[in-house]
Write a protein that holds these residues in place. Structure first.
Motif, short mmCIF file in Angstrom:
data_model
loop_
_atom_site.label_atom_id
_atom_site.label_comp_id
_atom_site.label_asym_id
_atom_site.label_seq_id
_atom_site.Cartn_x
_atom_site.Cartn_y
_atom_site.Cartn_z
N PRO A 453 0.97 -1.15 -0.06
CA PRO A 453 0.11 -0.01 -0.04
C PRO A 453 0.80 1.47 -0.06
CG PRO A 453 -0.80 -1.66 1.68
CD PRO A 453 0.46 -2.11 1.03
N HIS A 454 0.71 2.02 -0.84
CA HIS A 454 1.55 3.35 -1.11
C HIS A 454 0.67 4.45 -0.33
CE1 HIS A 454 3.05 6.75 -3.59
NE2 HIS A 454 3.66 6.99 -2.36
N LEU A 455 1.33 4.77 0.94
CA LEU A 455 0.35 5.68 1.77
C LEU A 455 0.40 6.87 1.31
CD1 LEU A 455 1.01 3.58 5.26
CD2 LEU A 455 -0.80 3.62 3.63
N SER A 456 1.59 7.34 0.86
CA SER A 456 1.77 8.72 0.31
C SER A 456 1.46 8.91 -1.07
CB SER A 456 3.34 8.99 0.58
OG SER A 456 4.24 8.16 -0.32
N TYR A 457 0.35 8.36 -1.47
CA TYR A 457 -0.27 8.54 -2.68
C TYR A 457 -0.89 9.88 -2.73
CZ TYR A 457 -4.57 7.87 -0.30
OH TYR A 457 -5.75 8.01 0.42
N LEU A 458 -1.01 10.45 -1.73
CA LEU A 458 -1.75 11.80 -1.57
C LEU A 458 -1.04 12.78 -2.19
CD1 LEU A 458 -2.56 11.60 2.15
CD2 LEU A 458 -4.51 11.73 0.35
N ASP A 459 0.29 12.84 -2.05
CA ASP A 459 1.09 13.94 -2.84
C ASP A 459 2.50 13.35 -3.58
OD1 ASP A 459 2.68 12.89 -0.33
OD2 ASP A 459 2.45 14.81 0.63
N ASN A 460 2.48 11.85 -3.62
CA ASN A 460 3.73 11.50 -4.26
C ASN A 460 3.45 10.22 -5.41
OD1 ASN A 460 6.55 12.35 -3.39
ND2 ASN A 460 5.29 12.60 -1.37
N HIS A 461 2.29 10.10 -5.96
CA HIS A 461 2.04 9.03 -6.78
C HIS A 461 2.40 9.57 -8.16
CE1 HIS A 461 0.62 4.65 -6.69
NE2 HIS A 461 -0.22 5.00 -8.04
N PRO A 462 2.91 8.60 -8.96
CA PRO A 462 3.14 9.13 -10.30
C PRO A 462 1.87 9.24 -11.14
CG PRO A 462 3.57 6.68 -10.16
CD PRO A 462 3.12 7.13 -8.81
N ILE A 463 2.41 10.11 -12.29
CA ILE A 463 1.41 10.40 -13.35
C ILE A 463 0.10 11.19 -12.85
CG2 ILE A 463 -0.04 9.45 -15.30
CD1 ILE A 463 2.61 9.27 -15.92
N ARG A 464 -0.64 10.76 -11.99
CA ARG A 464 -1.92 11.40 -12.08
C ARG A 464 -2.48 11.36 -10.41
NH1 ARG A 464 -5.70 7.35 -13.47
NH2 ARG A 464 -7.54 8.78 -13.07
N PRO A 465 -3.20 11.97 -9.78
CA PRO A 465 -3.63 11.79 -8.37
C PRO A 465 -4.58 10.77 -8.32
CG PRO A 465 -4.68 13.84 -9.29
CD PRO A 465 -3.62 13.39 -10.31
N LEU A 466 -4.71 9.62 -7.51
CA LEU A 466 -5.45 8.74 -7.35
C LEU A 466 -6.14 8.83 -6.10
CD1 LEU A 466 -3.48 5.73 -8.85
CD2 LEU A 466 -5.13 7.01 -10.01
N PRO A 467 -7.43 8.19 -5.96
CA PRO A 467 -7.98 8.52 -4.53
C PRO A 467 -8.07 7.32 -3.89
CG PRO A 467 -9.73 7.89 -6.16
CD PRO A 467 -8.41 7.94 -7.08
N GLY A 468 -8.11 7.37 -2.43
CA GLY A 468 -8.20 6.08 -1.59
C GLY A 468 -9.51 5.91 -1.78
N LEU A 469 -10.06 4.57 -1.46
CA LEU A 469 -11.37 4.16 -1.40
C LEU A 469 -11.59 3.65 0.47
CD1 LEU A 469 -11.52 2.07 -4.50
CD2 LEU A 469 -11.76 4.55 -4.29
N HIS A 470 -12.67 3.96 0.80
CA HIS A 470 -12.97 3.69 2.27
C HIS A 470 -14.41 3.09 2.74
CE1 HIS A 470 -9.20 5.90 2.79
NE2 HIS A 470 -9.63 6.80 2.09
N MET A 471 -14.16 1.79 3.22
CA MET A 471 -15.40 1.35 3.61
C MET A 471 -15.57 0.98 5.32
SD MET A 471 -14.88 -1.53 0.68
CE MET A 471 -13.79 -0.94 -0.94
N THR A 472 -16.86 1.07 5.58
CA THR A 472 -16.89 0.57 7.07
C THR A 472 -18.00 -0.56 7.30
OG1 THR A 472 -16.69 2.87 7.84
CG2 THR A 472 -17.84 1.57 9.47
N ILE A 473 -17.84 -1.41 7.81
CA ILE A 473 -18.87 -2.62 8.07
C ILE A 473 -18.89 -2.80 9.57
CG2 ILE A 473 -18.06 -3.73 6.21
CD1 ILE A 473 -16.64 -5.73 7.85
N GLU A 474 -20.01 -3.38 10.09
CA GLU A 474 -20.22 -3.33 11.45
C GLU A 474 -20.54 -4.87 11.69
OE1 GLU A 474 -23.17 -1.84 15.17
OE2 GLU A 474 -23.62 -1.47 12.96
N ILE A 475 -19.78 -5.54 12.72
CA ILE A 475 -19.88 -6.96 12.86
C ILE A 475 -20.97 -7.01 14.12
CG2 ILE A 475 -18.76 -9.20 13.86
CD1 ILE A 475 -16.51 -8.27 12.01
N THR A 476 -21.93 -7.78 14.20
CA THR A 476 -22.83 -7.93 14.92
C THR A 476 -22.52 -9.10 15.95
OG1 THR A 476 -24.35 -9.30 13.68
CG2 THR A 476 -24.89 -6.69 13.79
N GLU A 477 -23.22 -9.28 17.13
CA GLU A 477 -23.08 -10.49 17.93
C GLU A 477 -23.33 -11.80 17.27
OE1 GLU A 477 -21.68 -10.42 20.93
OE2 GLU A 477 -21.90 -8.30 21.62
#
Length: 477
Positions: A453-477
């Motif tokens: 995982p390239h964590l400095s993609y925010l300001d150091n990824h080549p060619i063009r800015p790419l977004p991070g994708l984020h998801m939240t799940i909930e585990i129930t009992e």
């Protein structure tokens, strides 16, 4: 007028001044031989031309990613760069003293150089920038982020790849290739609520070297400054859930990925907007076509496979876009919906009699199409589908991280959308899936930037800015 008749003392002073103005070597003294970015150092000049205004320069490098054909990443590349640091005024004894703040720049040794009016270097000294790291938040609500910034990174291979860990588990790497040695990463505030630790490691092989701070020949990671941070995850501010894509930018297609028309023609086609996610509403406009003529619009995907050694080429999909008819002025305007497809530049051709006479492109951006279910029992399967994952090596290996633990990557070449399954694991409560850009392949293997995982993609990824994708799940009992 000559110097005859002048005293020997005057003659000596005149001779010294001539030599100084002709580029004789002066002396430059720095208050510090080593410094961090943002430190203030004192620069003192001696034995310089008296009563002179002199320019002081900072010699460094400019970094970029070497990329062939907007696709193959060849690694980090650097070329010399010189910037004006300050202008100094010497006194009647050829001295000056100036305070100067070390700019954001790469680590390692840098030369400070004084030049005269003839642009000749008349005094030099060197200072070494040491890397250091700062954290913006030491407390964040569950599901939030901690921001870590590194300064003075690289360019040498030893100090060009730093790894971040969360509770002794590696999350990904940062590098300062493009951003003058500065890199920004965000680490998810994953559970449970309470104390956690973020640590910075260093190793050109792309994984933490466990002797960084005990027996490394290159010294501690941050040269005496903090490299591990105690952080606190607090209760969430509100109900959590859902998924989102980071901010997208207006982009243009990469012309290197747009095929030339098969027939030379005055016709042109344009698309507005030029970038977006699958499902974006867009308008294709054509001008300078023959009047009252049918024009077939053809969308192109990409096909091929690196591992199977099948060349990757644009693949026409003739049924995706409509055929239009030009008006009496040879113009048309057609509203379309961007289809689901692989990311990066999507070529579009305008054909007359089955031959293309004009081409353009649309920059397809990443999207989250499905996360199901978002509330699950422990051990249940979570189905995830992504759209707009690109085929070039700098964007076709989006890397999945679960509660800050890397799992693996999806490939943007396998299908028009990327589907995977993840098992809902962990204690009941909220859990977080973050998907970061990575590099599928880098030709220069030192340092090793591949498939992490390239964590400095925010300001150091080549060619063009790419977004991070984020998801939240909930585990129930």
């Amino acid at each position: 007028m000559g110097d005859d008749g002048l005293s020997s003392d005057v003659k000596n002073r005149l001779s010294e001044r001539r030599e100084a103005n002709q580029g004789a070597s002066g002396t430059l003294i720095l208050s510090d031989e080593e410094a961090y970015v943002h430190d203030t150092i004192t620069i003192r000049g001696l034995n310089l031309p008296p009563d002179a205004e002199l320019d002081v320069f900072w010699r460094t490098v400019e970094g970029k990613w070497g990329v062939l054909q907007g696709n193959e990443v060849n690694g980090a590349q650097y070329r010399p760069r010189t910037i004006h640091a300050l202008t100094a005024q010497t006194d009647d004894q050829g001295k000056f003293s100036e305070e100067w703040t070390v700019p954001k720049d790469y680590g390692g040794e840098h030369t400070i150089e004084v030049r005269n009016g003839d642009d000749e270097a008349i005094a030099t000294a060197a200072v070494r920038i040491r890397p250091h790291f700062e954290i913006e938040e030491t407390e964040a609500p569950l599901g939030g982020f901690f921001t870590v910034t590194g300064y003075g990174i690289g360019p040498n291979v030893v100090e060009n790849n730093y790894q971040l860990t969360w509770d002794n588990g590696m999350v990904g790497f940062i590098t300062g290739v493009k951003n003058h040695g500065t890199a920004t990463a965000r680490i998810r505030a994953a559970g449970p609520v309470g104390s956690h630790q973020i640590q910075v490691w260093r190793n050109y092989r792309g994984v933490p070297f466990m002797q960084n701070n005990t027996q490394s020949p290159f010294g501690e990671v941050a040269a005496g400054r903090q490299y591990q941070f105690d952080v606190e995850v607090t209760e969430p501010d509100s109900e959590l859930g859902g998924y989102w894509v980071e901010e997208l930018f207006d982009e243009s297609p990469l012309q290197v990925h747009v095929p030339d028309p098969e027939v030379e023609h005055d016709a042109t086609i344009d698309i507005t907007p030029q970038s977006g996610q699958p499902g974006t509403d867009a308008v294709i406009t054509g001008t300078d076509f023959p009047a009252n003529t049918d024009v077939e619009l053809v969308w192109h995907s990409h096909s091929g496979h690196r591992v199977k050694d099948i060349p990757i080429r644009p693949e026409p999909l003739p049924e995706v876009l409509p055929t239009v008819t030009t008006d009496e002025d040879g113009r048309f305007q057609e509203e379309i919906t961007i289809p689901q497809d692989k990311g990066s530049t999507r070529p579009i051709a305008a054909k007359i009699d089955d031959r293309s006479v004009a081409t353009t492109g649309f920059m397809m951006q990443a999207d989250i199409l499905e996360v199901s279910p978002q509330t699950a029992e422990q051990g249940e399967t979570i189905e995830i589908e992504l759209g707009g994952i690109g085929w070039p090596t700098y964007e076709n290996a989006y890397y999945f991280v679960y509660d800050n633990k890397p799992i693996g990557y999806v490939c943007g070449l396998e299908a028009r959308t990327a589907k995977t399954e993840i098992t809902a694991s962990g204690q009941p409560g909220y859990h977080f899936i973050d998907v970061y850009p990575s590099f599928f392949d880098v030709k220069d293997d030192e340092p090793n930037f591949e498939l992490t995982p390239h964590l400095s993609y925010l300001d150091n990824h080549p060619i063009r800015p790419l977004p991070g994708l984020h998801m939240t799940i909930e585990i129930t009992e």
